[in-house]
Structures are given as structure tokens and as C-alpha cells.
Design a protein around this motif. Structure first.
Motif, short mmCIF file in Angstrom:
data_model
loop_
_atom_site.label_atom_id
_atom_site.label_comp_id
_atom_site.label_asym_id
_atom_site.label_seq_id
_atom_site.Cartn_x
_atom_site.Cartn_y
_atom_site.Cartn_z
N ASP A 32 0.85 -1.19 0.00
CA ASP A 32 0.00 0.00 0.00
C ASP A 32 0.88 1.24 0.00
OD1 ASP A 32 -2.19 -1.64 0.17
OD2 ASP A 32 -2.44 -1.41 2.33
N LEU A 33 0.67 2.12 -0.98
CA LEU A 33 1.31 3.44 -0.99
C LEU A 33 0.27 4.44 -0.48
CD1 LEU A 33 3.05 3.38 -4.51
CD2 LEU A 33 3.86 2.44 -2.35
N LEU A 34 0.56 5.09 0.64
CA LEU A 34 -0.41 5.94 1.30
C LEU A 34 0.07 7.39 1.31
CD1 LEU A 34 -1.09 3.55 4.33
CD2 LEU A 34 -2.38 3.72 2.18
N VAL A 89 0.61 10.24 -3.83
CA VAL A 89 0.14 9.04 -4.52
C VAL A 89 -0.42 8.04 -3.50
CG1 VAL A 89 0.85 7.01 -5.85
CG2 VAL A 89 1.70 9.28 -6.47
N THR A 90 -1.63 7.59 -3.72
CA THR A 90 -2.22 6.53 -2.92
C THR A 90 -2.61 5.38 -3.84
OG1 THR A 90 -3.07 8.02 -1.18
CG2 THR A 90 -4.15 5.88 -1.43
N TRP A 91 -2.07 4.20 -3.54
CA TRP A 91 -2.32 3.03 -4.40
C TRP A 91 -2.24 1.79 -3.53
CZ3 TRP A 91 1.57 0.73 -8.45
CH2 TRP A 91 0.92 -0.27 -9.18
N SER A 121 1.21 12.48 -10.57
CA SER A 121 0.12 11.73 -9.93
C SER A 121 -0.03 10.37 -10.60
CB SER A 121 -1.20 12.50 -10.04
OG SER A 121 -1.09 13.76 -9.39
N LEU A 122 -0.65 9.42 -9.88
CA LEU A 122 -0.93 8.10 -10.43
C LEU A 122 -2.42 8.01 -10.71
CD1 LEU A 122 0.37 5.31 -11.07
CD2 LEU A 122 -0.41 4.58 -8.80
#
Length: 598
Positions: A288-290, A305-307, A483-484
Motif C-alpha cells: 500500500d502506498l499511502l 500518490v495513494t495506491w 500523480s498516479l
């Protein structure tokens, strides 16, 4: 069509082998030929002989009088002391080249982000490659030969190059020869394909998809020793017919034959089963990228970036060169520390990375391949059965004699395949691939994709190879302006977003760069023409369907008619001939309209 150049009785050999013996080929006006084959089989040598850069030991190459031949080799001959401007436009006055629409288009498509007055010696390898390609394309040529032109180009650059080459000459003029492993590019621009193998050249009609169809039919009729190769290409054909939407619009008269050939071929992968296995091995938490941000000094590469990467997901990452894709992979792998936010990894994650630098292979450079395999696992599960490392290596194109070869003596493609094998043998459950198609030919790309189809884990792929992304991943994300962003429409949606991006979001050209812009009305006209072509395609497809049904009905009527009634049969046969002629004309119109739909 007029003849441009031909080769007769070509013989080429090196001390250890004969490359070609008594080879005869020709190029006519309007030919757009893609050259494919295994690495080392002679694709570049063939291109060199036809262009005059390689002298054959026997035979001759002839050109029509006055034919201008332009060549892009794999290594450029640019003068490092020259500026970018002088290398591309030479001493031509600015008003002359700036007023040339072709020159402006080439500059905008290839070198808009390269400083115009920078010395060639200061450029990166990728920038030098694009300058060399621009230098070739700004000139007028009757025949152009390109050796791996998509190297160092991102998805946008490859898309631009395909569009440029399709529009460069009128339909039945000019000639193009291209060696490339980019299968989307081959499908997009080529009207014929030459397969180089075993010292010969086999010609096929159409681009890569048509080549696969014809090659499957050829392999179906071949000896049993070709069975393994045949099955692999049949699976490739199955994906071409069932997979990416971009490849479903092919001539109706080919679809029935393709469907018959793949009737017993299962889908490329069982997504539900693979996700079930991945969840069992991984659990629910992967990476998790928070709210992650990454900056290098004042340069912010990624921003908030949140992924959340789930078990069994197969994700492709898109983005321009320098957009931050490698930084994103570094965050996933743990080699890059975020300047803000946090990265959370599941406790069961075993991550492996296939990078562009062959990391890890330098430690075993002096070992023989057999010695390397002896230290690895004795077996690995692939498609429900156990394979030894040697069997897996054979599946990736190694022969028995390669087992005694030191790792340092392997070719770039062999190193890439050995690296992939060692990664898979380490049994990761999260696999990150960074440009895995480098130095790999089309056959080996199909073999690698076939292997990845049955791999039950989380897959993240960064690649400019559009075909590979569409084949092995189920979803795509794009790195846009730090951004993603999820792009449900895949590569086509990403390209649309890039075209719509404001100028501030694109790479700056610098004060010393030229302003190579294309008039806005040009793109609007292109869009209108494309829309009209698609409407015509849809209409023609309905016409082809109707005529195909009428032909079938007429054949049944003739079969049911009394064979002794010659007077009654005559009109029925005449009507069948008329319907078949209409169907052939509609199919020809479909092909012409499909060329306009770009």
C-alpha cells in the motif's frame, strides 16, 4: 507496382556459420515490410545488404535508377561536436526548415524536449537515438530501412512514429523495411512480414496478427518436431482474437479461419483461479502506498500518490520517459524512501524485481549456466506440473549447448531470459518487471508471456511495449504530472489524456529549443477523417455479414437443386457469382477504410 530494389542470389557467411545462401527478395512501391525472427538469425544483416552497408560474399543487390535509400542502424554515426540543430537540419536557413510541415512534425514528435543547441556529445543514449531518427526522417527518401526504431521511444513516441510512417507516402508509393520486436508497431504499419530463419526468408501478407495466423497454418502442416512451437503460436493467435479490443477489427474473411484454428485453445489464463492461488500465498495485504510523495531537491517527481495493490492483480504502468515510473517501482520494491507519506507491505510479501541493469548476474558472470542452475531449486510448478530448471530454461529458448556457456558470454537476450528464470525460481509472490522486452525477439516474447500467463502472483510491469502490456496485464495506471491515475481505457485512454494535457504538464523544450508545433486544424481534420473512416468500416462490416449470409444461402439452394436441370441451375450459379463478386469488392473496400482508421 513499380520495382524499387531487389536482391538476387545473396550469400553471406561468417567464420562459424552461413547466414544466407542464394537468397532472393524484392521491394516494390507501396511495400511496408516488417522483418521478424530470432536474435542472431540475420535480420540486421539482411537489412545491411539491402541498404548497401553490408557487402554480400556472392549475389547482387540492384536498385531502380534514382532511388533514394535512407537507413537507421542500431548504432548512430552522429558527430559528437555538432549541435542538435546542425545534426538535424544542417546549414539550411531557419525560414526554410521551419516552413516545412514534415520537418516541424518530426521535431515536435521526436526532439521537442531536447535542447536545440546542445552538443551531441552531451546527450543521453536515448536522446542521441531520437536525434538520429529525426535526422533521417526530415529528408526525402524513396525507401527507408529502420533497425529497431522504437528503442528508447516511449508509448507516445512509438504511436507518433507509426502515424508518421503511415502518412509519409501515398498508398502505393515509397518503400519501408523495419526490423523491430514491437509487435503493436508491426501490426500498425506493415502490409507484409518477412520471417528470417535458418538462412531463408519466408514472406507473409499483412502485419503481425496476419503473420501469426498464416504461421499457425504453416506450422499445423509441419512435421511433429514443430509441435511445441505450433502450440505456442496458436495460443498467441487465441489472444489476438480474444484479447485486446484493438485487434478485433480484422477482415471478416480471416475471422472464420482464425476461429477454427483456436477452437480448442483455452483462454490465455484463468484469472479467477490465479487470484485464488495468489490470495492463498499472499493474504489480503500486498503493498500500500499511502499519500506518498517523492522529491529530489526542488524537483517533485511523485505527489500524494495513494495506491493499494491487491493479491493477484496484474498492472501495467504507463508514462513518458522521466515521468517517475522507475521511482514508483522503487517505492514498491523498497529501494526508494518517500519524502512524505508511507509505504506499507504485507507480512507474507516476497518481492522480486527484473530490472534493466541485469542486477545480480555480475556476481555469477564466471559461472557456467549449468552451475548456476545446480544451485537453484530442483523443480518449479508451471501450469499444474513440475518442471526442472533445465526444462524451464529450454522453454525460454536455451539449447543444451548453452548450459556449458559462461554467463558472461551470453547475449543480451539470453541474459534477460536467464535473469527472468532466476527470478521465478526464487518463488516470489510479487513480481516487478522493468522493461522486460529489451533484447528479446518476438518468439521469446511470446514464450515469456506464455510463462507469465500461468504465474499466480501480483504482477507490476513498466514497459513501452504496448502489445506486452495489453497481453499480460488486466489493468493499467499512468504516471501523469506527478500523480498516479487509473486508465480503464488502457493505452488509448492514456494517449488521449496526454494529448489533452496542458503545455505546462509536458516536458519543457527550453529557451534554446525550436517551436515545432503542428496547426490545431490538422489534428481536428485527422479526428474527423478518423470518425468518418470508422463509420464506413461499421457499414462495410454489416454489408460483408449480409453478403456472407446470402452466399451461404445461395450455395445451399444450388446444392438442393436438381443437378439434371441445367436451365434452372444456370441463373442460380450466375447469382452466386454476382454475390461473391460483391463480397470481394466489399472486403477490398474494408481493407482500404481500415488503412484510413488510425
Amino acid at each position: 507496382m513499380a520495382h524499387l530494389l531487389g536482391a538476387e542470389g545473396l550469400h553471406l557467411e561468417y567464420p562459424h556459420r552461413v547466414v544466407f545462401d542464394s537468397l532472393t527478395v524484392g521491394v516494390d512501391e507501396g511495400d511496408r515490410i516488417g522483418i521478424v525472427g530470432r536474435n542472431g538469425d540475420g535480420k540486421s544483416s539482411l537489412l545491411g545488404m539491402l541498404s548497401g552497408l553490408v557487402e554480400p560474399h556472392a549475389g547482387r543487390v540492384t536498385r531502380r535508377s534514382g532511388v533514394r535509400f535512407g537507413v537507421l542502424s542500431q548504432s548512430d554515426d552522429l558527430d559528437g561536436s555538432q549541435t542538435v540543430a546542425h545534426a538535424i537540419v544542417g546549414d539550411r536557413p531557419e525560414h526554410e526548415w521551419a516552413g516545412d510541415a514534415r520537418v516541424r512534425d518530426v521535431l515536435a514528435g521526436l526532439v521537442a524536449d531536447v535542447p536545440w543547441q546542445a552538443p551531441i556529445s552531451t546527450l543521453s543514449g536515448g536522446q542521441r537515438r531520437r536525434v538520429a531518427l529525426a535526422t533521417l526522417l526530415v529528408e526525402d527518401w524513396d525507401v527507408i530501412a529502420l533497425d529497431e526504431p522504437t528503442n528508447h521511444l516511449d508509448v507516445e513516441g512509438i504511436t507518433w512514429l507509426a502515424a508518421h510512417l503511415k502518412a509519409r507516402w501515398p498508398r502505393n508509393a515509397g518503400g519501408l523495411l523495419v526490423v523491430t520486436h514491437d509487435r503493436w508497431f508491426l501490426d500498425e504499419i506493415c502490409t507484409a512480414t518477412w520471417e528470417v530463419h535458418d538462412g531463408i526468408v519466408d514472406p507473409f501478407e499483412g502485419g503481425y496478427a496476419a503473420y501469426v495466423l498464416q504461421r499457425v497454418e504453416r506450422d499445423r502442416q509441419a512435421a511433429s518436431s514443430e509441435a511445441r512451437r505450433q502450440n505456442l503460436m496458436r495460443k498467441e493467435l487465441a489472444w489476438l482474437r480474444r484479447g485486446a479490443p484493438a485487434r478485433t477489427s480484422k477482415p471478416k474473411f480471416r475471422i472464420e479461419a482464425a476461429n477454427q484454428l483456436i477452437a480448442d485453445v483455452p483462454p490465455p489464463r484463468d484469472t479467477v483461479e490465479l487470484k485464488r492461488l495468489a490470495t492463498a500465498r499472499l493474504g489480503k495485504d500486498v503493498v500500500d502506498l499511502l499519500d506518498v510523495s517523492v522529491s529530489y531537491g526542488d524537483l517533485e517527481v511523485l505527489r500524494e500518490v495513494t495506491w493499494r495493490i491487491g493479491p493477484g492483480e496484474r498492472t501495467g504502468i504507463l508514462g513518458a520517459n522521466g515521468a517517475g515510473k522507475s521511482t514508483l517501482l522503487g517505492l514498491i520494491a523498497g529501494t526508494v524512501t518517500p519524502t512524505a507519506g508511507r509505504v506499507k507491505r504485507g507480512k507474507t510479501v516476497r518481492l522480486a524485481t527484473l530490472d534493466q541493469q541485469f542486477a545480480g548476474l555480475d556476481k555469477i558472470a564466471n559461472d557456467r549456466v549449468r552451475e548456476v542452475l545446480a544451485r537453484e531449486k530442483t523443480s518449479v510448478a508451471v501450469e499444474g506440473r513440475e518442471l526442472s530448471p533445465s526444462q524451464l530454461l529450454e522453454r525460454l529458448g536455451f539449447r543444451s549447448e548453452h548450459l556449458s556457456t559462461p554467463v558472461r558470454d551470453l547475449s543480451g537476450g539470453q541474459l534477460r531470459r536467464l535473469q527472468l528464470l532466476l527470478v521465478l525460481l526464487s518463488e516470489p509472490n510479487v513480481l516487478v518487471l522493468d522493461e522486460p522486452t529489451n533484447d528479446v525477439d518476438t518468439d521469446m516474447l511470446a514464450a515469456i508471456e506464455d510463462l507469465l500467463d500461468s504465474w499466480p502472483g501480483t504482477l507490476v510491469v513498466v514497459s513501452h511495449d504496448r502489445y506486452l502490456l495489453e497481453r499480460v496485464t488486466d489493468q493499467q495506471y499512468a504516471v501523469l504530472d506527478g500523480s498516479l491515475r487509473h486508465v480503464p481505457g488502457g493505452v488509448d485512454e492514456y494517449l488521449r489524456l496526454r494529448r489533452q494535457a496542458p503545455a505546462s504538464a509536458r516536458p519543457a523544450t527550453g529557451a534554446s529549443s525550436p517551436p515545432p508545433t503542428v496547426p490545431a486544424e490538422r489534428s481536428e481534420l485527422s479526428g474527423a477523417a478518423r470518425h468518418a473512416a470508422r463509420k464506413k468500416l461499421a457499414s462495410l462490416e454489416r454489408t460483408i455479414d449480409r453478403l456472407t449470409r446470402q452466399v451461404s444461402t445461395q450455395v445451399e439452394r444450388i446444392a438442393a437443386h436438381d443437378t439434371d436441370d441445367y436451365a434452372g441451375l444456370g441463373p442460380l450459379v450466375d447469382e452466386l457469382g454476382s454475390l461473391q463478386a460483391q463480397l470481394a469488392a466489399a472486403e477490398d473496400q474494408w481493407l482500404e477504410a481500415s488503412d484510413q482508421d488510425s
